[in-house]
Scaffold this motif. Structure first.
Motif, PDB file in Angstrom:
ATOM      1  N   VAL A  15      68.575  45.772  10.090  1.00  0.00           N
ATOM      2  CA  VAL A  15      69.627  46.012   9.149  1.00  0.00           C
ATOM      3  C   VAL A  15      69.838  44.938   8.323  1.00  0.00           C
ATOM      4  O   VAL A  15      70.254  43.702   8.966  1.00  0.00           O
ATOM      5  CB  VAL A  15      70.964  46.435  10.091  1.00  0.00           C
ATOM      6  CG1 VAL A  15      72.310  46.652   9.244  1.00  0.00           C
ATOM      7  CG2 VAL A  15      70.847  47.603  11.109  1.00  0.00           C
ATOM      8  N   TRP A  16      69.906  44.862   7.052  1.00  0.00           N
ATOM      9  CA  TRP A  16      70.010  43.895   6.221  1.00  0.00           C
ATOM     10  C   TRP A  16      71.345  43.749   5.679  1.00  0.00           C
ATOM     11  O   TRP A  16      72.113  44.480   5.094  1.00  0.00           O
ATOM     12  CB  TRP A  16      69.218  44.110   5.153  1.00  0.00           C
ATOM     13  CG  TRP A  16      68.925  42.968   3.879  1.00  0.00           C
ATOM     14  CD1 TRP A  16      69.948  43.144   2.808  1.00  0.00           C
ATOM     15  CD2 TRP A  16      68.698  41.803   3.880  1.00  0.00           C
ATOM     16  NE1 TRP A  16      69.626  42.001   1.946  1.00  0.00           N
ATOM     17  CE2 TRP A  16      68.862  41.089   2.786  1.00  0.00           C
ATOM     18  CE3 TRP A  16      67.510  41.249   4.961  1.00  0.00           C
ATOM     19  CZ2 TRP A  16      68.273  39.922   2.643  1.00  0.00           C
ATOM     20  CZ3 TRP A  16      67.093  39.913   4.674  1.00  0.00           C
ATOM     21  CH2 TRP A  16      67.561  39.149   3.266  1.00  0.00           C
ATOM     22  N   ALA A  48      58.420  47.971   8.956  1.00  0.00           N
ATOM     23  CA  ALA A  48      59.882  47.933   9.755  1.00  0.00           C
ATOM     24  C   ALA A  48      60.598  49.470   8.944  1.00  0.00           C
ATOM     25  O   ALA A  48      60.233  49.645   7.676  1.00  0.00           O
ATOM     26  CB  ALA A  48      60.583  46.629   9.586  1.00  0.00           C
ATOM     27  N   THR A  49      61.477  49.741   9.605  1.00  0.00           N
ATOM     28  CA  THR A  49      62.631  50.399   8.973  1.00  0.00           C
ATOM     29  C   THR A  49      64.005  49.700   8.740  1.00  0.00           C
ATOM     30  O   THR A  49      64.511  49.235   9.621  1.00  0.00           O
ATOM     31  CB  THR A  49      63.033  51.710   9.814  1.00  0.00           C
ATOM     32  OG1 THR A  49      61.686  52.561   9.914  1.00  0.00           O
ATOM     33  CG2 THR A  49      64.092  52.582   8.934  1.00  0.00           C
ATOM     34  N   LEU A  50      64.408  49.520   7.308  1.00  0.00           N
ATOM     35  CA  LEU A  50      65.462  48.849   7.081  1.00  0.00           C
ATOM     36  C   LEU A  50      66.419  49.253   6.590  1.00  0.00           C
ATOM     37  O   LEU A  50      66.372  50.335   5.514  1.00  0.00           O
ATOM     38  CB  LEU A  50      64.805  47.851   6.041  1.00  0.00           C
ATOM     39  CG  LEU A  50      65.851  46.567   5.409  1.00  0.00           C
ATOM     40  CD1 LEU A  50      66.168  45.750   6.655  1.00  0.00           C
ATOM     41  CD2 LEU A  50      65.412  46.008   4.255  1.00  0.00           C
ATOM     42  N   ILE A  51      67.789  49.199   6.944  1.00  0.00           N
ATOM     43  CA  ILE A  51      68.714  49.786   6.528  1.00  0.00           C
ATOM     44  C   ILE A  51      69.529  48.889   5.595  1.00  0.00           C
ATOM     45  O   ILE A  51      70.022  47.805   5.974  1.00  0.00           O
ATOM     46  CB  ILE A  51      69.796  50.180   7.956  1.00  0.00           C
ATOM     47  CG1 ILE A  51      69.143  51.104   8.707  1.00  0.00           C
ATOM     48  CG2 ILE A  51      71.127  50.970   7.181  1.00  0.00           C
ATOM     49  CD1 ILE A  51      69.972  51.320   9.920  1.00  0.00           C
ATOM     50  N   LEU A  52      70.148  49.471   4.502  1.00  0.00           N
ATOM     51  CA  LEU A  52      70.855  48.974   3.301  1.00  0.00           C
ATOM     52  C   LEU A  52      71.985  49.609   3.166  1.00  0.00           C
ATOM     53  O   LEU A  52      72.118  50.940   3.108  1.00  0.00           O
ATOM     54  CB  LEU A  52      69.905  48.759   2.118  1.00  0.00           C
ATOM     55  CG  LEU A  52      68.429  48.040   2.193  1.00  0.00           C
ATOM     56  CD1 LEU A  52      67.878  48.065   0.810  1.00  0.00           C
ATOM     57  CD2 LEU A  52      68.771  46.597   2.604  1.00  0.00           C
ATOM     58  N   TRP A  53      73.071  48.794   2.819  1.00  0.00           N
ATOM     59  CA  TRP A  53      74.340  49.437   2.430  1.00  0.00           C
ATOM     60  C   TRP A  53      74.391  49.827   0.777  1.00  0.00           C
ATOM     61  O   TRP A  53      74.090  48.863  -0.036  1.00  0.00           O
ATOM     62  CB  TRP A  53      75.576  48.720   2.655  1.00  0.00           C
ATOM     63  CG  TRP A  53      76.792  49.455   2.437  1.00  0.00           C
ATOM     64  CD1 TRP A  53      77.603  49.392   1.203  1.00  0.00           C
ATOM     65  CD2 TRP A  53      77.406  50.401   3.316  1.00  0.00           C
ATOM     66  NE1 TRP A  53      78.686  49.881   1.411  1.00  0.00           N
ATOM     67  CE2 TRP A  53      78.526  50.666   2.415  1.00  0.00           C
ATOM     68  CE3 TRP A  53      77.040  50.898   4.323  1.00  0.00           C
ATOM     69  CZ2 TRP A  53      79.186  51.663   3.090  1.00  0.00           C
ATOM     70  CZ3 TRP A  53      77.861  51.815   5.006  1.00  0.00           C
ATOM     71  CH2 TRP A  53      79.141  52.191   4.278  1.00  0.00           C
ATOM     72  N   GLY A  54      74.479  51.119   0.534  1.00  0.00           N
ATOM     73  CA  GLY A  54      74.958  51.820  -0.756  1.00  0.00           C
ATOM     74  C   GLY A  54      73.305  51.479  -1.618  1.00  0.00           C
ATOM     75  O   GLY A  54      72.380  51.507  -1.237  1.00  0.00           O
ATOM     76  N   LEU A  55      73.465  50.828  -2.865  1.00  0.00           N
ATOM     77  CA  LEU A  55      72.635  50.337  -3.640  1.00  0.00           C
ATOM     78  C   LEU A  55      72.020  48.927  -3.522  1.00  0.00           C
ATOM     79  O   LEU A  55      71.686  48.635  -4.574  1.00  0.00           O
ATOM     80  CB  LEU A  55      73.060  50.898  -5.059  1.00  0.00           C
ATOM     81  CG  LEU A  55      72.886  52.230  -5.400  1.00  0.00           C
ATOM     82  CD1 LEU A  55      73.212  52.579  -6.922  1.00  0.00           C
ATOM     83  CD2 LEU A  55      71.788  53.202  -5.031  1.00  0.00           C
ATOM     84  N   ARG A  70      69.120  54.175   3.267  1.00  0.00           N
ATOM     85  CA  ARG A  70      70.462  53.770   2.399  1.00  0.00           C
ATOM     86  C   ARG A  70      71.639  54.550   3.122  1.00  0.00           C
ATOM     87  O   ARG A  70      71.648  55.738   3.360  1.00  0.00           O
ATOM     88  CB  ARG A  70      70.525  53.754   1.197  1.00  0.00           C
ATOM     89  CG  ARG A  70      69.156  52.988   0.203  1.00  0.00           C
ATOM     90  CD  ARG A  70      69.533  53.061  -0.980  1.00  0.00           C
ATOM     91  NE  ARG A  70      68.356  52.239  -1.601  1.00  0.00           N
ATOM     92  CZ  ARG A  70      68.517  51.042  -1.967  1.00  0.00           C
ATOM     93  NH1 ARG A  70      69.784  50.184  -1.565  1.00  0.00           N
ATOM     94  NH2 ARG A  70      67.496  50.245  -2.370  1.00  0.00           N
ATOM     95  N   MET A  71      72.815  53.667   3.357  1.00  0.00           N
ATOM     96  CA  MET A  71      73.914  54.299   3.968  1.00  0.00           C
ATOM     97  C   MET A  71      75.021  54.162   3.070  1.00  0.00           C
ATOM     98  O   MET A  71      75.208  53.120   2.209  1.00  0.00           O
ATOM     99  CB  MET A  71      74.285  53.653   5.464  1.00  0.00           C
ATOM    100  CG  MET A  71      73.128  53.832   6.396  1.00  0.00           C
ATOM    101  SD  MET A  71      73.668  53.104   8.032  1.00  0.00           S
ATOM    102  CE  MET A  71      74.903  54.451   8.274  1.00  0.00           C
TER     103      MET A  71
END
Length: 346
Positions: A15-16, A48-55, A70-71
């Protein structure tokens, strides 16, 4: 449904740069995964699988083999604004893009473009839509004021304001952008209509800056409406005219005519009047198919112990709304003052 789309995720997700207050809700969203909250690309392994918020931009130096998720906030979110750190009831998770970025397809667009919805799913969507309308539920469920449609007026139009600095404006309004320009165009095309302009709730609360020359809105509308829930307005107007606001989708749920001057996720399927068409969207959808894709298949709904289905989320949202009806928490205004100072809005 959303959980089934992510059954193949690895055990560990990276999670970034997420705000700390979202961490516990993110853990509820992925209860079967280990989450590693990182602030350095050196902590992100290859593949890795990386989660970013929005754009949020992909961090420089990110391993090229990494998978990006993206979330963003979902469409039935909370009683209260996300800017006030209110607990979310839904998020969306997207491997392809983001639903409000019309420049590239998102998973929501893929679902709407390709899914053959079953009769059972369409019936479920129809029932869900009826519940939402009957309960007067919207995304944030804020505002306690009341408003009556002007007597003797043939057509009443609502123009919802948006936060002009938001990514939803910059990524889905190729024809033009700006609240005042939208109002000017709507007034020019509808000189005899009664036009109501409703500023964005974050702007009303002083948590985001108003748009350029938005203080001149009353020169192009009959009324600037503040402090009234969007769902109460949508119940009595005839049409919604918007760039990309979710109010357009909420208007469709309530059987309103919706004009889109940008390219929101609900435009291009034959349900809206599109002033800025999206050529790649050619499929014609029923309203219940749009609801099935948007509210059933796409979001992840988050209860206090983990993912729940949309019906349980809606029931919780309705209870939450009723329990807060008419209440103003003592800390809200001091907290808003602190937020305004922190983000530089006066």
């Amino acid at each position: 449904m959303a959980r089934e789309r992510f059954a193949d995720l690895p055990d560990t997700l990276y999670v970034w740069s997420f705000p700390v207050w979202k961490w516990r809700y993110l853990r509820r969203c992925f209860p079967g995964n280990r989450l590693r909250f990182v602030r350095s690309v050196d902590a992100i392994p290859a593949r890795a699988t990386l989660i970013l918020w929005g754009l949020t931009p992909i961090p420089e130096g990110m391993p090229p083999e990494a998978t990006i998720l993206r979330m963003e906030d979902g469409f039935l979110r909370s009683v209260g604004l996300g800017a006030e750190l209110t607990r979310p009831l839904s998020w969306v998770v997207d491997r392809l893009g983001m639903y409000y970025d019309a420049r590239t397809p998102s998973e929501l667009e893929r679902i709407l473009s390709t899914t053959e919805f079953s009769n059972e799913e369409l019936e479920r969507a129809e029932h869900l839509r009826a519940q939402i309308v009957a309960a007067g539920v919207s995304k944030y469920n804020v505002g306690l004021g009341v408003w009556q449609r002007p007597a003797g007026v043939e057509r009443v139009l609502i123009v919802p304001g948006q936060v002009e600095s938001d990514a939803a404006i910059h990524s889905a309004t190729p024809c033009f952008r700006g609240n005042l320009e939208l109002l000017r165009r709507v007034r020019a095309a509808n000189p005899d209509a009664y036009i109501v302009y409703k500023p964005h709730p974050d702007v009303e609360a002083g948590l985001r800056a108003a748009g350029k020359r938005e203080d001149e809105a009353d020169g192009f509308c009959d009324e600037v409406l503040r402090g009234v829930p969007m769902e109460a307005v949508l119940a009595v107007v005839d049409e919604v005219h918007t760039l990309t606001s979710l109010a357009g989708f909420e208007g469709l749920l309530r059987g309103r005519k919706v004009h889109c001057y940008g390219q929101p996720f609900y435009a291009g399927w034959g349900l809206t009047t599109d002033h800025c068409p999206i050529p790649r969207r050619q499929r014609r959808l029923s309203l219940d198919a749009l609801v099935a894709g948007t509210l059933i298949r796409y979001p992840t709904y988050i209860g206090r112990r983990g993912p729940i289905n949309v019906e349980d989320a809606l029931a919780e949202l309705i209870r939450w709304k009723h329990s807060h009806q008419g209440r103003t928490r003592w800390w809200r205004e001091p907290y808003r003052w602190i937020l305004r100072r922190a983000i530089g809005v006066r």
